[in-house]
Design an enzyme around this catalytic site. Structure first.
Site, mmCIF file in Angstrom:
data_model
loop_
_atom_site.group_PDB
_atom_site.id
_atom_site.type_symbol
_atom_site.label_atom_id
_atom_site.label_comp_id
_atom_site.label_asym_id
_atom_site.label_seq_id
_atom_site.Cartn_x
_atom_site.Cartn_y
_atom_site.Cartn_z
ATOM 1 N N HIS A 1 0.861 -1.197 0.000
ATOM 2 C CA HIS A 1 0.000 0.000 0.000
ATOM 3 C C HIS A 1 0.886 1.232 0.000
ATOM 4 O O HIS A 1 1.946 1.249 0.621
ATOM 5 C CB HIS A 1 -0.891 0.013 1.254
ATOM 6 N N ASP B 1 -7.910 -5.314 -0.173
ATOM 7 C CA ASP B 1 -8.351 -6.201 -1.272
ATOM 8 C C ASP B 1 -7.970 -7.653 -1.066
ATOM 9 O O ASP B 1 -8.411 -8.515 -1.830
ATOM 10 C CB ASP B 1 -7.745 -5.701 -2.598
HETATM 11 C C1 SDX Z 1 -6.284 -0.016 -2.914
HETATM 12 O O1 SDX Z 1 -4.592 4.512 -2.013
HETATM 13 C C2 SDX Z 1 -5.487 3.862 -1.381
HETATM 14 O O2 SDX Z 1 -5.883 4.214 -0.287
HETATM 15 C C3 SDX Z 1 -6.024 2.654 -2.122
HETATM 16 C C4 SDX Z 1 -7.021 1.815 -1.355
HETATM 17 C C5 SDX Z 1 -8.302 2.555 -1.081
HETATM 18 O O3 SDX Z 1 -8.985 2.208 -0.118
HETATM 19 O O4 SDX Z 1 -8.663 3.421 -1.921
HETATM 20 O O5 SDX Z 1 -6.461 1.378 -0.127
HETATM 21 C C6 SDX Z 1 -7.423 0.586 -2.182
HETATM 22 O O6 SDX Z 1 -6.062 0.341 -4.033
HETATM 23 C C7 SDX Z 1 -5.414 -1.018 -2.206
HETATM 24 C C8 SDX Z 1 -4.207 -1.488 -3.086
HETATM 25 C C9 SDX Z 1 -4.699 -2.585 -4.005
HETATM 26 N N1 SDX Z 1 -3.647 -2.955 -4.985
HETATM 27 C C10 SDX Z 1 -2.971 -4.091 -4.885
HETATM 28 O O7 SDX Z 1 -3.125 -4.915 -3.990
HETATM 29 C C11 SDX Z 1 -2.016 -4.339 -6.048
HETATM 30 C C12 SDX Z 1 -0.712 -4.878 -5.481
HETATM 31 N N2 SDX Z 1 -0.037 -3.832 -4.749
HETATM 32 C C13 SDX Z 1 0.980 -3.073 -5.428
HETATM 33 O O8 SDX Z 1 0.807 -2.927 -6.803
HETATM 34 C C14 SDX Z 1 1.417 -1.827 -4.672
HETATM 35 O O9 SDX Z 1 1.680 -2.212 -3.382
HETATM 36 C C15 SDX Z 1 0.504 -0.603 -4.642
HETATM 37 C C16 SDX Z 1 0.076 -0.198 -6.010
HETATM 38 C C17 SDX Z 1 -0.690 -0.858 -3.798
HETATM 39 C C18 SDX Z 1 1.305 0.535 -4.023
HETATM 40 O O10 SDX Z 1 2.338 0.791 -4.881
HETATM 41 P P1 SDX Z 1 3.494 1.845 -4.532
HETATM 42 O O11 SDX Z 1 3.235 2.586 -3.283
HETATM 43 O O12 SDX Z 1 3.741 2.648 -5.770
HETATM 44 O O13 SDX Z 1 4.700 0.897 -4.201
HETATM 45 P P2 SDX Z 1 5.843 0.571 -5.219
HETATM 46 O O14 SDX Z 1 5.246 0.018 -6.469
HETATM 47 O O15 SDX Z 1 6.735 1.757 -5.307
HETATM 48 O O16 SDX Z 1 6.589 -0.635 -4.449
HETATM 49 C C19 SDX Z 1 7.655 -0.397 -3.546
HETATM 50 C C20 SDX Z 1 8.443 -1.713 -3.562
HETATM 51 C C21 SDX Z 1 8.862 -2.134 -4.970
HETATM 52 O O17 SDX Z 1 9.998 -2.942 -4.830
HETATM 53 P P3 SDX Z 1 11.483 -2.280 -5.064
HETATM 54 O O18 SDX Z 1 11.418 -1.455 -6.324
HETATM 55 O O19 SDX Z 1 11.705 -1.456 -3.814
HETATM 56 O O20 SDX Z 1 12.415 -3.482 -5.165
HETATM 57 O O21 SDX Z 1 7.594 -2.772 -3.085
HETATM 58 C C22 SDX Z 1 7.393 -3.717 -4.133
HETATM 59 C C23 SDX Z 1 7.740 -3.005 -5.424
HETATM 60 O O22 SDX Z 1 8.143 -3.944 -6.410
HETATM 61 N N3 SDX Z 1 5.971 -4.073 -4.090
HETATM 62 C C24 SDX Z 1 5.513 -5.294 -4.285
HETATM 63 C C25 SDX Z 1 4.125 -5.217 -4.100
HETATM 64 N N4 SDX Z 1 3.786 -3.952 -3.810
HETATM 65 C C26 SDX Z 1 4.938 -3.245 -3.808
HETATM 66 N N5 SDX Z 1 6.152 -6.449 -4.606
HETATM 67 C C27 SDX Z 1 5.351 -7.533 -4.750
HETATM 68 N N6 SDX Z 1 4.003 -7.541 -4.560
HETATM 69 C C28 SDX Z 1 3.376 -6.411 -4.251
HETATM 70 N N7 SDX Z 1 2.056 -6.412 -4.088
#
Ligand code: SDX
Length: 429
Positions: A306, A363
């Site tokens: 998140h 989710d």
């Molecule tokens: C919702 O904003 C809100 O409040 C949203 C929400 C709401 O109520 O409205 O809470 C609802 O959208 C919840 C999120 C649902 N999405 C997912 O579950 C999809 C999977 N999650 C990721 O795609 C991600 O965690 C996000 C999109 C939720 C957040 O992305 P960020 O903040 O841009 O994080 P990032 O992509 O910069 O990741 C930071 C690191 C990266 O690794 P490095 O580059 O440091 O090596 O964490 C890793 C990412 O690769 N990472 C993950 C991951 N999420 C982040 N690695 C594997 N699996 C994941 N799910």
């Protein structure tokens, strides 16, 4: 006494005021930065940028705290109802008995959509994505209902808010029924908000669907948990569109489109796809987790991580508990729940997730509980939208009543070509 932050740039100091919110969050107010220094700030994805001041919802990502108008989500999830929580978000206070009765009466009065709107569904192909239909029909409501722009009068605003909250159910249920080639079911006024939605989803023309009370309570709680979440992608979209003075229906329709994405509200479907694949393939969980950790694989653990929560998402905890209770009550054994818990256990012990503070978000378990409620997968994000609607309405109203009335218009840093000579097409090679 306002504290100042000092920025030093090319030999000069610039003092910028620091704004502190009621939960002691601090922000540097850069509204005068460009005029004083010629500088703008750059923050891809707005991870460090506050777009506004808001009094609707507060999230402490480090502590895993979520509050709607000052009330903890855990308290509202156990003591309130979705309709009462919606009133709280939109109008700022929990309703009195008479205010709640008035709001419920308006929800009942506006549960039908204009009969001509029903023909719009005939124009969509049977396999049309429900979120595409929902966005189109939410905008269409504005063609049939009086468009108003006076958002600052509680009395006056209650009707349009109730109108939209009531009709989103009817539209969502109709899009589901149409996708199955089933006859549309009219709402029944004496049913409660969620009951009426389940009735419109699952009743037969000759045999009304009688919802199990446990199902009604579980869905009502799920909607409470989805009702608002600060400046998430879809809510920021609603605020951006609202800032142009677009009407409520157009702003909400834009929010539906933003929510649809798999990184946002679409994640609950992606979680079910991921868990189903794991169950069907029998893939070892530690092998799957290794794939997630290998960036080249491009695999994410959907439902984890998140932008704001760097601790447990409190909603995920509540949904997980609700999941267990409902499945026990209904006597359902869902292999997806078992594998979700095993996967959560493996991930939470793995340094990759620990270092990045990746925890289950709202989710991760919501899809499993919706399956138990009999909600089809392609309707999961629609349910999320029904839950998030009061939050969108509250933020639309906040833009129209509190903000300076200025249109949102971010700047950028240009990195394209600087000067190019126009060549006639024959000389372009
Ligand atoms: C919702 O904003 C809100 O409040 C949203 C929400 C709401 O109520 O409205 O809470 C609802 O959208 C919840 C999120 C649902 N999405 C997912 O579950 C999809 C999977 N999650 C990721 O795609 C991600 O965690 C996000 C999109 C939720 C957040 O992305 P960020 O903040 O841009 O994080 P990032 O992509 O910069 O990741 C930071 C690191 C990266 O690794 P490095 O580059 O440091 O090596 O964490 C890793 C990412 O690769 N990472 C993950 C991951 N999420 C982040 N690695 C594997 N699996 C994941 N799910």
């Amino acid at each position: 006494m306002t504290e100042l932050a000092t920025l030093r740039y090319s030999g000069k100091n610039y003092e910028l005021p620091v704004v502190v919110g009621t939960q002691n969050e601090a922000a540097v107010d850069i509204s005068k930065l460009r005029s004083q220094s010629g500088l703008i700030t750059l923050d891809n994805g707005y991870g460090n940028t506050g777009s506004c001041s808001s009094s609707i919802t507060y999230v402490d990502g480090e502590k895993g705290v979520l509050k709607y108008r000052g009330y903890l989500i855990e308290v509202l999830a156990t003591k309130s109802t979705f309709v009462e929580t919606a009133y709280l978000l939109i109008f700022g206070d929990l309703p009195t008995t008479s205010q709640l009765a008035e709001f419920r009466k308006l929800l009942m009065q506006h549960e039908f959509i204009h009969e001509d709107m029903r023909h719009h569904f005939d124009g969509f192909p049977p396999n049309a994505p429900p979120m595409a239909i929902l966005s189109a029909m939410m905008n269409a409501v504005g063609c049939f209902e009086p468009v108003f722009m006076q958002a600052d009068d509680d009395e006056y605003f209650m009707e349009p808010a109730a109108r939209l909250m009531s009709k989103i159910r009817t539209i969502a249920a109709a899009s589901y029924r149409k996708s199955l080639g089933k006859p549309l079911i009219y709402p029944r006024s004496k049913l409660r908000y969620v009951e009426n939605f389940l009735h419109m989803l699952f009743s037969k023309p000759y045999e009304p669907y009688e919802a199990d009370e446990a199902v009604v309570q579980a869905l009502d709680k799920l909607l409470i948990l989805h009702a608002d979440h600060e400046q998430n992608c879809s809510t920021s979209t609603v605020r951006m569109v609202a800032s142009s003075q677009a009407n409520l229906y157009a702003s909400v329709a834009a929010g539906v489109c933003a929510l649809w994405g798999p990184l946002h509200g679409g994640a609950n479907v992606a979680v079910i796809d991921m868990l189903s694949e794991l169950v069907e393939s029998g893939q070892k969980l530690d092998k799957f987790v290794e794939r997630v950790k290998n960036r080249d694989e491009g695999v994410r653990l959907m439902g984890f991580g998140h932008r704001v929560y760097k601790n447990f998402d409190p909603r995920a905890k509540i949904i997980k508990e609700s999941c267990h209770r409902l499945l026990d009550k209904l006597g359902i054994e869902d292999p997806l729940l078992d594998i979700a818990m095993q996967l959560e256990e493996v991930a939470l012990k793995d340094p990759y997730f620990i270092e990045r503070k990746l925890y289950p978000n709202v989710d991760y378990y919501s899809g499993i509980i919706m399956r138990a409620l009999g909600i089809p997968t392609d309707m999961f994000t629609v349910i999320f939208a029904i839950g998030r609607l009061p939050g969108w309405i509250a933020h639309w109203r906040e833009v129209h009543t509190n903000d300076s009335g200025r249109i949102d218009r971010p700047r950028q840093i240009y990195v394209g070509h600087t000067a190019r000579e126009y060549l006639p097409i024959e000389d372009r090679g």
